[in-house]
Enzyme design. Structure first.
Site, mmCIF file in Angstrom:
data_model
loop_
_atom_site.group_PDB
_atom_site.id
_atom_site.type_symbol
_atom_site.label_atom_id
_atom_site.label_comp_id
_atom_site.label_asym_id
_atom_site.label_seq_id
_atom_site.Cartn_x
_atom_site.Cartn_y
_atom_site.Cartn_z
ATOM 1 N N CYS A 48 0.837 -1.191 0.000
ATOM 2 C CA CYS A 48 0.000 0.000 0.000
ATOM 3 C C CYS A 48 0.879 1.251 0.000
ATOM 4 O O CYS A 48 1.788 1.378 0.823
ATOM 5 C CB CYS A 48 -0.889 -0.035 1.243
ATOM 6 S SG CYS A 48 -1.891 1.444 1.444
ATOM 7 N N CYS A 51 0.381 3.114 3.539
ATOM 8 C CA CYS A 51 0.760 2.568 4.850
ATOM 9 C C CYS A 51 1.738 1.405 4.798
ATOM 10 O O CYS A 51 2.158 0.907 5.830
ATOM 11 C CB CYS A 51 -0.484 2.174 5.649
ATOM 12 S SG CYS A 51 -1.224 0.612 5.123
ATOM 13 N N CYS A 100 -5.479 0.932 6.258
ATOM 14 C CA CYS A 100 -5.584 2.402 6.294
ATOM 15 C C CYS A 100 -6.760 2.937 5.485
ATOM 16 O O CYS A 100 -6.962 4.147 5.440
ATOM 17 C CB CYS A 100 -4.282 3.028 5.820
ATOM 18 S SG CYS A 100 -4.055 2.928 4.051
ATOM 19 N N CYS A 120 -8.058 -4.899 -10.312
ATOM 20 C CA CYS A 120 -7.619 -3.853 -11.219
ATOM 21 C C CYS A 120 -7.194 -2.669 -10.341
ATOM 22 O O CYS A 120 -8.048 -2.005 -9.751
ATOM 23 C CB CYS A 120 -8.809 -3.513 -12.110
ATOM 24 S SG CYS A 120 -8.458 -2.346 -13.390
HETATM 25 ZN ZN LIG Z 1 -2.865 1.004 3.476
#
Ligand SMILES: [Zn+2]
Length: 133
Positions: A48, A51, A100, A120
């Site tokens: 991510c 985070c 997050c 996607c």
């Molecule tokens: Zn995150």
């Protein structure tokens, strides 16, 4: 499951680029065929952008032709959260980071085996961590 991250919009604005903020916090979509990770074929982990939560492995990445990085499965179902998204007059399943709440992209059921799913995902929502040899 790791602790959830809750930050205010102001706090996110401080640590994210304007593009990251737009896509992950305001649920934007990057233009197809522009993402930095679309053609990445290196082995590693997609995490991510907001985070660092480990989301997708390069082992599940495939070329869907859609113009966005595509995966047929997340690292684990407890890393992500799926929410019904009815924006733009369509019913789609939105994919979010469970830790997050970052908007990542959408999941469709026209992917390859073994899951038949196609995650996607915006390149902007991800960072790539290359495997160490
Ligand atoms: Zn995150």
């Amino acid at each position: 499951m790791a602790d959830k991250i809750n930050k205010s919009d102001e706090e996110w604005k401080k640590i994210l680029t304007p593009e990251q903020y737009y896509i992950t916090r305001e649920k934007g979509t990057e233009k197809p065929f522009t993402g930095k990770l679309l053609h990445n074929k290196e082995k590693g982990m997609y995490v991510c952008a907001d985070c660092g939560n480990e989301l997708f492995s390069s082992d599940t990445k495939f070329d869907s032709g859609s113009g966005w990085p595509s995966f047929w499965a997340p690292v684990s179902n407890d890393k992500i959260e799926i929410k019904i998204d009815k924006s733009f007059g369509m019913i789609r399943e939105e994919v979010m980071c469970k830790r997050c709440g970052a908007h990542l992209g959408h999941v469709f059921d026209d992917g390859p085996k073994p899951t038949n799913q196609r995650y996607c995902i915006n390149s902007v929502s991800l960072n790539f961590e290359k495997d160490k040899e």
